[in-house]
Design a protein around this motif. Sequence first.
Motif, PDB file in Angstrom:
ATOM      1  N   GLU A  11      16.899  16.673  83.035  1.00 22.49           N
ATOM      2  CA  GLU A  11      18.147  15.907  83.033  1.00 22.49           C
ATOM      3  C   GLU A  11      19.315  16.833  83.348  1.00 22.49           C
ATOM      4  O   GLU A  11      19.366  17.974  82.885  1.00 22.49           O
ATOM      5  CB  GLU A  11      18.364  15.254  81.664  1.00 22.49           C
ATOM      6  N   ALA A  12      20.269  16.321  84.141  1.00 25.18           N
ATOM      7  CA  ALA A  12      21.453  17.105  84.492  1.00 25.18           C
ATOM      8  C   ALA A  12      22.236  17.467  83.233  1.00 25.18           C
ATOM      9  O   ALA A  12      22.424  16.635  82.341  1.00 25.18           O
ATOM     10  CB  ALA A  12      22.338  16.309  85.446  1.00 25.18           C
ATOM     11  N   ASN A  13      22.683  18.718  83.166  1.00 23.80           N
ATOM     12  CA  ASN A  13      23.435  19.171  82.002  1.00 23.80           C
ATOM     13  C   ASN A  13      24.401  20.268  82.408  1.00 23.80           C
ATOM     14  O   ASN A  13      24.314  20.819  83.505  1.00 23.80           O
ATOM     15  CB  ASN A  13      22.483  19.660  80.904  1.00 23.80           C
ATOM     16  N   PHE A  67      24.829  16.818  77.935  1.00 18.25           N
ATOM     17  CA  PHE A  67      24.138  15.922  78.863  1.00 18.25           C
ATOM     18  C   PHE A  67      25.079  14.738  79.107  1.00 18.25           C
ATOM     19  O   PHE A  67      25.143  13.808  78.294  1.00 18.25           O
ATOM     20  CB  PHE A  67      22.814  15.448  78.267  1.00 18.25           C
ATOM     21  N   PRO A  68      25.847  14.757  80.214  1.00 15.59           N
ATOM     22  CA  PRO A  68      26.926  13.778  80.414  1.00 15.59           C
ATOM     23  C   PRO A  68      26.462  12.327  80.408  1.00 15.59           C
ATOM     24  O   PRO A  68      27.180  11.450  79.921  1.00 15.59           O
ATOM     25  CB  PRO A  68      27.504  14.169  81.782  1.00 15.59           C
ATOM     26  N   ARG A  69      25.268  12.055  80.942  1.00 16.61           N
ATOM     27  CA  ARG A  69      24.826  10.657  81.056  1.00 16.61           C
ATOM     28  C   ARG A  69      24.741   9.985  79.694  1.00 16.61           C
ATOM     29  O   ARG A  69      24.974   8.781  79.573  1.00 16.61           O
ATOM     30  CB  ARG A  69      23.464  10.598  81.762  1.00 16.61           C
ATOM     31  N   TRP A  70      24.415  10.757  78.663  1.00 13.30           N
ATOM     32  CA  TRP A  70      24.240  10.178  77.324  1.00 13.30           C
ATOM     33  C   TRP A  70      25.291  10.662  76.330  1.00 13.30           C
ATOM     34  O   TRP A  70      25.265  10.256  75.174  1.00 13.30           O
ATOM     35  CB  TRP A  70      22.851  10.550  76.777  1.00 13.30           C
ATOM     36  N   ASP A  71      26.189  11.532  76.772  1.00  6.84           N
ATOM     37  CA  ASP A  71      27.124  12.202  75.862  1.00  6.84           C
ATOM     38  C   ASP A  71      26.358  12.837  74.701  1.00  6.84           C
ATOM     39  O   ASP A  71      26.752  12.748  73.534  1.00  6.84           O
ATOM     40  CB  ASP A  71      28.189  11.233  75.332  1.00  6.84           C
ATOM     41  N   CYS A 126      25.027  12.738  69.069  1.00  8.20           N
ATOM     42  CA  CYS A 126      25.155  11.650  70.038  1.00  8.20           C
ATOM     43  C   CYS A 126      25.587  10.402  69.275  1.00  8.20           C
ATOM     44  O   CYS A 126      25.238  10.234  68.096  1.00  8.20           O
ATOM     45  CB  CYS A 126      23.815  11.406  70.740  1.00  8.20           C
ATOM     46  N   ARG A 184      15.955   7.968  77.248  1.00  2.64           N
ATOM     47  CA  ARG A 184      15.516   7.211  78.423  1.00  2.64           C
ATOM     48  C   ARG A 184      14.853   5.889  78.059  1.00  2.64           C
ATOM     49  O   ARG A 184      14.376   5.171  78.936  1.00  2.64           O
ATOM     50  CB  ARG A 184      14.524   8.060  79.227  1.00  2.64           C
TER      51      ARG A 184
END
Length: 377
Positions: A25-27, A36-40, A64, A106
């Motif tokens: 995952e992008a971080n 991890f921006p997608r999930w804060d 989170c 996810r």
Amino acid sequence: MNNQELKRENARLLQQLSTVCASMEANRIEADQLVFPRWDLRVRAQIDSLDERVMAVCTFELDCLRFDETLVERCSGAGKDPDQAIGSAAASFLFGMMAAVITLMRYESVLQLTTEFGGKERKWNCIQSEVIGMGQPLSTDHRLDYWNALKGLLPQVLGSRKITVIQVYGARQADGSVNAECRVNGVVCRFLSEAIAAVVQTWDNSEFVSRRQIFLLEQDRTHAALFPYTKAQIQTMTTQAMRLFQACDTEEKLNRYTEILSRDLNDVSLAEQFRFFLPEICAENAFPELPIDEHLSLNTPDQTTSVTIFQLTAVEWMKEAVYEGFKNEDFDNELFRQLISLSSLYAEVHSRKQKGEALKDHPVTLQFPVSNRFKLF
């Protein structure tokens, strides 16, 4: 290792986590956190110790909005040099808690569980991490199944939290001695630990061996009945409830405690929990040798309901707030003594001493008297 070296090693540890997680995952790293921006989702990592045996102990914290509170995982690792020891601890975290949390984010759960608590049905989506092992391979590794050992008992620890974390550790020495521990949201659960011990006892190792696994259980959004307060709210209310005890300097005021607090909080059920558990929390601290059953009875005028302490979300948060308050000297020793004297545990200690019984001989089961207006949540 001095502070400057430790800060540098912490930064390297965070960079290692970022590099490995990038394939999942992008971080990015921001202000000493892995984000991890997608999930804060935010991860902090810290090396707690690195000794001359080249053993590293690291603490990892994850935050989170989907969590009730910070998830904390402590991992150790050994190696021939500091880099290898720290890398081993990081790998334990990455393939255990971190991988499980990413799967949770996810919505890729493969296990489900249904429970009932407080008259409401809840459905749970369950994530299991990989089994993290040390020591020799076991002939039974291919069918090691902590989940099936626990799933029949898990409804007894699941209440109304968003997420419940189950951390399992089992180890068996070459001489057959067993060490088994199961934690529920960071607190050791004896009856779940006994279930794990029964599994570990069957292993056929001739050298030391250990196996760890993590389970994350999240209430399904379509069948959720969540605890109505945040941890911060419970901690603020705990201070308020403690101050009210302090103000009850006559028996008449004490008899009106629940009435006053329920009006102030606009919640009679929470007020009744504060009235009963705050004295018991202080007494538990004062008499650590007295074992307390993890199951307790809620007694209304009409019926008795059995629950476990793990299902009462507010109680563990109350306990943290009470300990923190005494540590910071927000509450004084006189209040501590006052609350102990009001507890059922104090009465039990007095009774056992009168009879000449040892406190540790057998556990005491708490009997929580509640009104007909009380609701489990």
